[in-house]
Design a protein around this motif. Structure first.
Motif, PDB file in Angstrom:
ATOM      1  N   VAL A  59      38.495 -12.376 -21.049  1.00  0.00           N
ATOM      2  CA  VAL A  59      39.259 -13.544 -21.579  1.00  0.00           C
ATOM      3  C   VAL A  59      39.452 -13.098 -22.954  1.00  0.00           C
ATOM      4  CG1 VAL A  59      38.794 -15.897 -22.473  1.00  0.00           C
ATOM      5  CG2 VAL A  59      37.759 -15.221 -20.150  1.00  0.00           C
ATOM      6  N   TYR A  60      40.459 -13.215 -23.498  1.00  0.00           N
ATOM      7  CA  TYR A  60      40.901 -12.714 -24.827  1.00  0.00           C
ATOM      8  C   TYR A  60      41.126 -13.796 -25.816  1.00  0.00           C
ATOM      9  CZ  TYR A  60      41.450  -8.291 -22.296  1.00  0.00           C
ATOM     10  OH  TYR A  60      41.062  -7.188 -21.439  1.00  0.00           O
ATOM     11  N   PRO A  61      41.389 -13.801 -26.975  1.00  0.00           N
ATOM     12  CA  PRO A  61      41.440 -14.678 -27.969  1.00  0.00           C
ATOM     13  C   PRO A  61      42.894 -15.221 -27.828  1.00  0.00           C
ATOM     14  CG  PRO A  61      40.733 -12.776 -29.300  1.00  0.00           C
ATOM     15  CD  PRO A  61      40.913 -12.391 -27.600  1.00  0.00           C
ATOM     16  N   LYS A  62      43.017 -16.387 -28.271  1.00  0.00           N
ATOM     17  CA  LYS A  62      44.518 -17.113 -28.183  1.00  0.00           C
ATOM     18  C   LYS A  62      45.659 -16.162 -28.789  1.00  0.00           C
ATOM     19  CE  LYS A  62      46.602 -21.334 -29.711  1.00  0.00           C
ATOM     20  NZ  LYS A  62      47.119 -21.052 -31.053  1.00  0.00           N
ATOM     21  N   GLY A  63      46.845 -16.162 -28.005  1.00  0.00           N
ATOM     22  CA  GLY A  63      47.669 -15.348 -28.450  1.00  0.00           C
ATOM     23  C   GLY A  63      47.761 -13.879 -28.165  1.00  0.00           C
ATOM     24  N   THR A  64      46.840 -13.498 -27.227  1.00  0.00           N
ATOM     25  CA  THR A  64      46.596 -12.209 -26.503  1.00  0.00           C
ATOM     26  C   THR A  64      46.994 -12.185 -25.090  1.00  0.00           C
ATOM     27  OG1 THR A  64      44.277 -12.400 -26.336  1.00  0.00           O
ATOM     28  CG2 THR A  64      45.165 -11.128 -28.475  1.00  0.00           C
ATOM     29  N   LEU A  65      47.732 -11.394 -24.716  1.00  0.00           N
ATOM     30  CA  LEU A  65      48.219 -11.236 -23.201  1.00  0.00           C
ATOM     31  C   LEU A  65      47.968  -9.921 -22.907  1.00  0.00           C
ATOM     32  CD1 LEU A  65      51.506 -13.360 -24.010  1.00  0.00           C
ATOM     33  CD2 LEU A  65      49.558 -14.321 -22.597  1.00  0.00           C
ATOM     34  N   VAL A  66      47.890  -9.791 -21.289  1.00  0.00           N
ATOM     35  CA  VAL A  66      47.577  -8.423 -21.015  1.00  0.00           C
ATOM     36  C   VAL A  66      48.706  -7.664 -20.385  1.00  0.00           C
ATOM     37  CG1 VAL A  66      45.914  -7.028 -19.415  1.00  0.00           C
ATOM     38  CG2 VAL A  66      45.046  -8.943 -20.605  1.00  0.00           C
ATOM     39  N   PHE A  67      48.992  -6.329 -20.761  1.00  0.00           N
ATOM     40  CA  PHE A  67      50.035  -5.420 -20.186  1.00  0.00           C
ATOM     41  C   PHE A  67      49.480  -4.777 -19.012  1.00  0.00           C
ATOM     42  CE2 PHE A  67      53.560  -3.430 -20.444  1.00  0.00           C
ATOM     43  CZ  PHE A  67      53.685  -2.040 -20.599  1.00  0.00           C
ATOM     44  N   SER A  68      50.059  -4.460 -18.055  1.00  0.00           N
ATOM     45  CA  SER A  68      49.818  -4.237 -16.652  1.00  0.00           C
ATOM     46  C   SER A  68      48.789  -2.943 -16.695  1.00  0.00           C
ATOM     47  CB  SER A  68      50.549  -3.916 -15.860  1.00  0.00           C
ATOM     48  OG  SER A  68      51.852  -2.910 -16.580  1.00  0.00           O
ATOM     49  N   SER A  69      49.446  -1.630 -17.574  1.00  0.00           N
ATOM     50  CA  SER A  69      48.383  -0.640 -17.269  1.00  0.00           C
ATOM     51  C   SER A  69      47.335  -0.284 -18.433  1.00  0.00           C
ATOM     52  CB  SER A  69      49.310   0.466 -17.485  1.00  0.00           C
ATOM     53  OG  SER A  69      49.854   0.696 -18.833  1.00  0.00           O
ATOM     54  N   TRP A  70      47.307  -1.512 -19.203  1.00  0.00           N
ATOM     55  CA  TRP A  70      46.129  -1.650 -20.013  1.00  0.00           C
ATOM     56  C   TRP A  70      45.179  -2.510 -19.614  1.00  0.00           C
ATOM     57  CZ3 TRP A  70      45.998   0.612 -25.008  1.00  0.00           C
ATOM     58  CH2 TRP A  70      47.002   1.715 -25.177  1.00  0.00           C
ATOM     59  N   SER A  71      43.723  -2.041 -19.703  1.00  0.00           N
ATOM     60  CA  SER A  71      42.584  -3.085 -19.431  1.00  0.00           C
ATOM     61  C   SER A  71      42.165  -3.766 -20.442  1.00  0.00           C
ATOM     62  CB  SER A  71      41.597  -2.072 -18.562  1.00  0.00           C
ATOM     63  OG  SER A  71      41.355  -1.058 -19.692  1.00  0.00           O
ATOM     64  N   ARG A  72      42.690  -3.489 -21.591  1.00  0.00           N
ATOM     65  CA  ARG A  72      42.326  -4.168 -22.987  1.00  0.00           C
ATOM     66  C   ARG A  72      43.546  -4.473 -23.793  1.00  0.00           C
ATOM     67  NH1 ARG A  72      43.118  -0.734 -26.557  1.00  0.00           N
ATOM     68  NH2 ARG A  72      42.597   1.438 -26.468  1.00  0.00           N
ATOM     69  N   PRO A  73      43.535  -5.311 -24.835  1.00  0.00           N
ATOM     70  CA  PRO A  73      44.644  -5.376 -25.831  1.00  0.00           C
ATOM     71  C   PRO A  73      44.994  -4.254 -26.527  1.00  0.00           C
ATOM     72  CG  PRO A  73      42.781  -7.067 -26.127  1.00  0.00           C
ATOM     73  CD  PRO A  73      42.483  -6.092 -25.289  1.00  0.00           C
ATOM     74  N   VAL A  74      46.308  -3.893 -26.561  1.00  0.00           N
ATOM     75  CA  VAL A  74      46.645  -2.988 -27.385  1.00  0.00           C
ATOM     76  C   VAL A  74      46.584  -3.066 -28.631  1.00  0.00           C
ATOM     77  CG1 VAL A  74      48.877  -1.618 -27.948  1.00  0.00           C
ATOM     78  CG2 VAL A  74      48.734  -2.507 -25.610  1.00  0.00           C
ATOM     79  N   ARG A  75      45.663  -2.226 -29.353  1.00  0.00           N
ATOM     80  CA  ARG A  75      45.456  -2.566 -30.912  1.00  0.00           C
ATOM     81  C   ARG A  75      46.768  -2.106 -31.588  1.00  0.00           C
ATOM     82  NH1 ARG A  75      40.501  -2.703 -32.527  1.00  0.00           N
ATOM     83  NH2 ARG A  75      41.405  -3.821 -34.379  1.00  0.00           N
ATOM     84  N   VAL A  76      47.185  -2.773 -32.590  1.00  0.00           N
ATOM     85  CA  VAL A  76      48.412  -2.396 -33.335  1.00  0.00           C
ATOM     86  C   VAL A  76      47.937  -2.473 -34.948  1.00  0.00           C
ATOM     87  CG1 VAL A  76      51.033  -2.577 -33.948  1.00  0.00           C
ATOM     88  CG2 VAL A  76      50.124  -2.980 -31.443  1.00  0.00           C
ATOM     89  N   VAL A  77      48.373  -1.446 -35.607  1.00  0.00           N
ATOM     90  CA  VAL A  77      48.072  -1.830 -36.997  1.00  0.00           C
ATOM     91  C   VAL A  77      49.645  -1.436 -37.696  1.00  0.00           C
ATOM     92  CG1 VAL A  77      47.428   0.648 -37.479  1.00  0.00           C
ATOM     93  CG2 VAL A  77      46.793  -0.996 -39.330  1.00  0.00           C
ATOM     94  N   VAL A  78      49.857  -2.441 -38.561  1.00  0.00           N
ATOM     95  CA  VAL A  78      51.214  -2.413 -39.548  1.00  0.00           C
ATOM     96  C   VAL A  78      50.763  -2.224 -40.852  1.00  0.00           C
ATOM     97  CG1 VAL A  78      53.430  -3.451 -39.923  1.00  0.00           C
ATOM     98  CG2 VAL A  78      52.393  -3.806 -38.007  1.00  0.00           C
ATOM     99  N   VAL A  79      51.257  -0.836 -41.378  1.00  0.00           N
ATOM    100  CA  VAL A  79      50.664  -0.502 -42.869  1.00  0.00           C
ATOM    101  C   VAL A  79      52.115  -1.238 -43.673  1.00  0.00           C
ATOM    102  CG1 VAL A  79      50.177   1.176 -44.424  1.00  0.00           C
ATOM    103  CG2 VAL A  79      49.643   1.454 -42.074  1.00  0.00           C
ATOM    104  N   GLY A  80      51.847  -2.134 -44.471  1.00  0.00           N
ATOM    105  CA  GLY A  80      52.866  -2.971 -45.314  1.00  0.00           C
ATOM    106  C   GLY A  80      53.273  -4.219 -44.784  1.00  0.00           C
TER     107      GLY A  80
END
Ligand code: NAP
Length: 486
Positions: free
Chosen positions: A3-24
């Motif tokens: 179960v992931y927090p609201k707004g997170t959805l799962v990508f087929s080959s990923w068993s966890r959320p993809v962590r993304v950082v935007v600098v700026g």
């Protein structure tokens, strides 16, 4: 299934959320983060993204807060749209975190799968002519930072010139010339900080000269921004008939480009209608076909500027005529474009001022894409185009991210809170989205307080201020982190 927090959805080959950082956290960064959350693959349920956006300043919105002129509320209004994105709660904001100082690339790589650089371009492009280093010669972008209350720029700006030259025929030159020539009281309705109002109020300026190196049909202004010049109270616009030269390329541009046609018409009307004698206390002169060759000085201080008169060569480009002209000015502002700053540990194209990339994929020294590293906005394509253009750019970068995800190694990353733990351990006083709300309220309260004190009238009417910007970094941090009111 996890179960992931609201707004997170799962990508087929990923068993966890993809962590993304935007600098700026300027428009480029927020558009990229937003587009990622709105992509079809996310919406259809195949992908979970967890996005953090960092900014080196305690407040978000980058160029809109620190680059758009205060008397441009329509453009500042874009903040409203970005605000809504970050208010949704599915993208985290961390301000006052400097990439390369507080966090290294290795730190980001350790905590995130995808890094998107959206650091923009904040420096002035260089103009290598003799005298450019004299006292009284400034970068337009630096002046913009000053009047926009940038936390890292000196509170004081030497506004002691009566005659000023502004070099360049782009919208930044117009902003700089307009702010320099406007009466400070006419800017009181804007969010300008107190020190900026005081500085402009004491300015003895009478004549601001804007110089373009090509002709009226080669200007890089936009029609709305050009027309706006004529709205300044007690400022006359002065044009010179000898500057109205049009070659074949100019005629073609006027025929084929509505913006050029509109602007040439505006300039021509102003030229024809200008009074024989200016009655205003300030004047804004628009000169064309002037190529700057030297800033003149005495005792290390600007006393004038020298140009070579140019002529159009038929293709819309200018060539020197061998005739030289000098103007007495005590200050020179070069607004000949912005330039991006190099980012630590990322390949940089020093000629163009951009991160080396292909369609947003950051490349290494051999020209190969670095897995998981991306760029968007002005640091990707250079400082051209209006804020809206950044959206298309972000879409291209986000499309690359989505295309590449399946091929990215799914490495172990620490939990979402590990990054805040790291920042705290390093003593970084980061600000958050809640912190921005606190600062936002504080700035609006400063405006409200000013109104209650009835501190200003303009043409007999009380001036109403919506907000007064907080400038010192410390004060911003304190207001954001729930400290004592400034
Ligand atoms: P810009 O639009 O690229 O204009 C740069 C100007 O500098 C051009 O007129 C260019 O002339 C001139 N120039 C370049 N090198 C020069 C040199 N060596 N000597 C003399 N002149 C030189 O850049 P900008 O004004 O920094 O604007 C950047 C972007 O932000 C633009 O897309 C602009 O529209 C946008 N912006 C929009 C607003 C707004 O209110 N909508 C406000 C600010 C900025 P040439 O054409 O001959 O190269």
């Amino acid at each position: 299934m996890a179960v992931y927090p609201k707004g997170t959805l799962v990508f087929s080959s990923w068993s966890r959320p993809v962590r993304v950082v935007v600098v700026g956290c300027g428009p480029a960064g927020v558009y990229a983060a937003d587009l990622l959350t709105k992509s079809e693959r996310v919406k259809s349920g195949g992908l979970v993204v967890s996005i953090d956006v960092f900014d080196r300043y305690p407040a978000p919105f980058g160029l809109i807060r620190y680059g758009v002129a205060p008397d441009h509320p329509r453009i500042k209004g874009i903040i409203g749209a970005l605000h809504k994105v970050l208010d949704r709660g599915d993208i985290r904001f961390f301000g006052n975190v400097d990439y390369g100082v507080d966090l290294s690339l290795a730190d980001l790589r350790k905590h995130y799968d995808v890094v998107i650089f959206a650091t923009g371009a904040v420096d002035d492009a260089a103009l290598n002519i003799p005298g450019i280093g004299l006292r009284g010669s400034f970068g337009g972008a630096d002046f913009v930072s000053w009047y926009d209350g940038h936390p890292d720029v000196s509170r004081e700006w030497p506004l002691d010139a009566e005659q000023v030259a502004v070099l360049g025929n782009g919208n930044v030159a117009l902003d700089v010339a307009r702010v320099l020539s406007k009466h400070a009281d006419d800017l009181l309705v804007t969010e300008i900080p107190e020190n900026v109002y005081a500085g402009l109020k004491g300015s003895p300026v009478t004549d601001v000269h804007v110089f373009g190196r090509r002709g009226p049909a080669q200007i890089k202004f936009t029609p709305l921004e050009l027309r706006e010049l004529s709205h300044s109270r007690d400022v006359d616009i002065i044009l010179y008939p000898e500057d109205f030269e049009f070659d074949e390329a100019s005629d073609e541009a006027i025929r084929s480009n509505n913006q050029v046609k509109t602007m040439v018409n505006t300039l021509t009307n102003w030229l024809v209608e200008q009074p024989e004698e200016s009655r205003a206390s300030r004047r804004l002169h628009l000169h064309f076909l002037h190529n700057p060759v030297e800033v003149l000085g005495e005792g290390g201080v600007v006393t004038g500027i020298r140009f070579e008169r140019t002529e159009l060569d038929g293709t819309g480009n200018a060539r020197g005529t061998g005739e030289f002209l000098e103007y007495p000015v005590q200050a020179v502002y070069r607004s000949i474009g912005y330039f991006g700053s190099a980012l630590p540990e990322v390949e940089f194209d020093a000629g163009r001022g951009v991160v080396v990339n292909e369609g947003g994929r950051v490349l290494d020294a051999e020209g190969k894409p670095v897995p998981g590293l991306y760029a968007t906005g002005w640091i990707k394509r250079g400082p051209v185009g209006l804020i809206g253009h950044t959206k298309g750019d972000a879409l291209e970068t986000v499309t690359c991210v989505l295309e590449d995800l399946e091929g990215l190694p799914v490495a172990e990353v620490p939990g979402e809170d590990a990054i805040t733990g790291l920042l705290e351990a390093r003593g970084v006083r980061y600000t958050t989205w809640e912190g921005w709300h606190a600062l936002d309220t504080h700035e609006k309260n400063l405006g409200h307080h000013w109104n209650q004190q009835g501190r200003g009238t303009l043409e007999g009417r009380p001036v109403v201020r919506e907000r007064i910007k907080v400038v010192p970094r410390e004060d911003m941090i304190r207001a954001s982190r729930g400290g004592a009111a400034v």
